[in-house]
Design an enzyme around this catalytic site. Sequence first.
Site, PDB file in Angstrom:
ATOM      1  N   ASP A 186      -5.522   7.446  -5.690  1.00  0.00           N
ATOM      2  CA  ASP A 186      -6.043   8.909  -5.268  1.00  0.00           C
ATOM      3  C   ASP A 186      -6.756   8.992  -3.894  1.00  0.00           C
ATOM      4  OD1 ASP A 186      -7.277  11.555  -7.396  1.00  0.00           O
ATOM      5  OD2 ASP A 186      -6.037  11.669  -5.502  1.00  0.00           O
TER       6      ASP A 186
ATOM      7  N   GLY B 121      -9.426   4.940  -6.371  1.00  0.00           N
ATOM      8  CA  GLY B 121      -8.127   4.416  -6.365  1.00  0.00           C
ATOM      9  C   GLY B 121      -6.938   4.681  -5.448  1.00  0.00           C
TER      10      GLY B 121
ATOM     11  N   ASP C 299       0.795  -1.432   0.036  1.00  0.00           N
ATOM     12  CA  ASP C 299      -0.077  -0.136   0.046  1.00  0.00           C
ATOM     13  C   ASP C 299       0.911   1.268   0.143  1.00  0.00           C
ATOM     14  OD1 ASP C 299      -2.582   1.176   2.246  1.00  0.00           O
ATOM     15  OD2 ASP C 299      -1.704   2.101   0.853  1.00  0.00           O
ATOM     16  N   ILE C 300       0.799   2.088  -0.810  1.00  0.00           N
ATOM     17  CA  ILE C 300       1.800   3.231  -0.921  1.00  0.00           C
ATOM     18  C   ILE C 300       1.572   4.133   0.212  1.00  0.00           C
ATOM     19  CG2 ILE C 300       0.339   4.729  -2.471  1.00  0.00           C
ATOM     20  CD1 ILE C 300       2.924   4.882  -4.458  1.00  0.00           C
TER      21      ILE C 300
ATOM     22  N   SER D 270      -2.053   4.629 -14.352  1.00  0.00           N
ATOM     23  CA  SER D 270      -2.941   4.382 -15.469  1.00  0.00           C
ATOM     24  C   SER D 270      -3.432   3.065 -15.398  1.00  0.00           C
ATOM     25  CB  SER D 270      -2.226   4.882 -16.905  1.00  0.00           C
ATOM     26  OG  SER D 270      -2.187   6.144 -16.801  1.00  0.00           O
TER      27      SER D 270
ATOM     28  N   VAL E  56      -8.225   2.656 -12.924  1.00  0.00           N
ATOM     29  CA  VAL E  56      -9.310   3.196 -13.915  1.00  0.00           C
ATOM     30  C   VAL E  56      -9.140   3.834 -15.154  1.00  0.00           C
ATOM     31  CG1 VAL E  56     -10.843   5.521 -13.800  1.00  0.00           C
ATOM     32  CG2 VAL E  56     -10.214   3.907 -11.531  1.00  0.00           C
TER      33      VAL E  56
HETATM   34  N1  APR Z   1      -1.217   1.491  -2.949  1.00  0.00           N
HETATM   35  C1  APR Z   1      -0.867   1.124  -4.284  1.00  0.00           C
HETATM   36  N2  APR Z   1      -1.333   1.009  -5.209  1.00  0.00           N
HETATM   37  C2  APR Z   1      -2.826   1.126  -5.219  1.00  0.00           C
HETATM   38  C3  APR Z   1      -3.378   1.568  -4.274  1.00  0.00           C
HETATM   39  C4  APR Z   1      -2.891   1.660  -2.994  1.00  0.00           C
HETATM   40  N3  APR Z   1      -3.246   2.091  -2.081  1.00  0.00           N
HETATM   41  N4  APR Z   1      -4.730   1.591  -4.468  1.00  0.00           N
HETATM   42  C5  APR Z   1      -4.824   1.451  -5.659  1.00  0.00           C
HETATM   43  N5  APR Z   1      -3.753   1.363  -6.207  1.00  0.00           N
HETATM   44  C6  APR Z   1      -3.317   0.681  -7.505  1.00  0.00           C
HETATM   45  C7  APR Z   1      -4.427  -0.094  -8.608  1.00  0.00           C
HETATM   46  O1  APR Z   1      -4.554  -1.211  -8.319  1.00  0.00           O
HETATM   47  C8  APR Z   1      -3.578   0.383  -9.937  1.00  0.00           C
HETATM   48  O2  APR Z   1      -2.707  -0.783 -10.063  1.00  0.00           O
HETATM   49  O3  APR Z   1      -3.052   1.996  -8.214  1.00  0.00           O
HETATM   50  C9  APR Z   1      -2.915   1.584  -9.682  1.00  0.00           C
HETATM   51  C10 APR Z   1      -3.396   2.809 -10.405  1.00  0.00           C
HETATM   52  O4  APR Z   1      -4.905   2.650 -10.405  1.00  0.00           O
HETATM   53  P1  APR Z   1      -5.825   3.951 -10.184  1.00  0.00           P
HETATM   54  O5  APR Z   1      -5.716   4.361  -8.821  1.00  0.00           O
HETATM   55  O6  APR Z   1      -7.029   3.686 -10.546  1.00  0.00           O
HETATM   56  O7  APR Z   1      -5.242   5.213 -10.996  1.00  0.00           O
HETATM   57  P2  APR Z   1      -5.300   5.432 -12.739  1.00  0.00           P
HETATM   58  O8  APR Z   1      -5.700   3.889 -13.329  1.00  0.00           O
HETATM   59  O9  APR Z   1      -4.180   6.191 -13.090  1.00  0.00           O
HETATM   60  O10 APR Z   1      -6.583   6.338 -12.882  1.00  0.00           O
HETATM   61  C11 APR Z   1      -6.506   7.620 -12.225  1.00  0.00           C
HETATM   62  O11 APR Z   1      -8.595   6.964 -10.961  1.00  0.00           O
HETATM   63  O12 APR Z   1      -8.665   7.204  -8.778  1.00  0.00           O
HETATM   64  C12 APR Z   1      -8.914   7.735  -9.786  1.00  0.00           C
HETATM   65  O13 APR Z   1      -8.707  10.117  -9.407  1.00  0.00           O
HETATM   66  C13 APR Z   1      -8.180   9.218  -9.779  1.00  0.00           C
HETATM   67  O14 APR Z   1      -9.263   9.905 -11.792  1.00  0.00           O
HETATM   68  C14 APR Z   1      -8.169   9.423 -11.616  1.00  0.00           C
HETATM   69  C15 APR Z   1      -7.891   8.047 -11.950  1.00  0.00           C
END
Ligand code: APR
Length: 173
Positions: free
Chosen positions: A34, A32, A10-11, A122, A125
């Site tokens: 974010d 996600g 978990d980041i 990326s 979502v």
């Molecule tokens: N720690 C590490 N990685 C995570 C965590 C976490 N706590 N939560 C999710 N992830 C992973 C997801 O499983 C995925 O592999 O981060 C990666 C990126 O996924 P997203 O968070 O959906 O980001 P992205 O694909 O870039 O889409 C960005 O999604 O959440 C919204 O506001 C954000 O609109 C933006 C879009």
Amino acid sequence: MSTIEAVRGDITTQRVDAIVNAANSGLLGGGGVDGAIHRAAGPRLLEECRALRAGSLRDGLPVGDAVATGAGRLPCDFVIHTVGPNRHAGQTDPADLARCFTSSLAVAREVGAASVAFPAISAGVYGWAGADVARIATEAVRADLAERGGVDLVRFVLFSEELLELFEARLAG
Ligand code: APR
């Protein structure tokens, strides 16, 4: 000599100088990673993002750009926000995704962050295939650190075993 590693985790718990947020151009939170970062950081982070939107980033953060804020209650000093390309919106240029990593490293050097954790930008979502993100991310970071240095540790923090294996395979190559 910089270290580049991949871990499952978990980041929001990473004890590094800066963690990178896969944000959207609006910079005001989302789902996600974010959502997880804003939840863990607390309201201070959103206040800083709102201030950016009211000031230098009135039109939002463009795809591939990066900007640093404080980290609120997170166990790090900075959050570096970047916006990945959204495949569902037709944003399929690998150079845009690579720039998320190189722009974030440039901001890390500007703020003096010697250790940086990245999520798989990326790969959620925004719909990019994990294998493509692993290739683009590791190639971009390797080339950037070889050319510019300035960051001692880059840690890819992956949320699934599948992504971890993809990144590990790329880093082993
Ligand atoms: N720690 C590490 N990685 C995570 C965590 C976490 N706590 N939560 C999710 N992830 C992973 C997801 O499983 C995925 O592999 O981060 C990666 C990126 O996924 P997203 O968070 O959906 O980001 P992205 O694909 O870039 O889409 C960005 O999604 O959440 C919204 O506001 C954000 O609109 C933006 C879009």
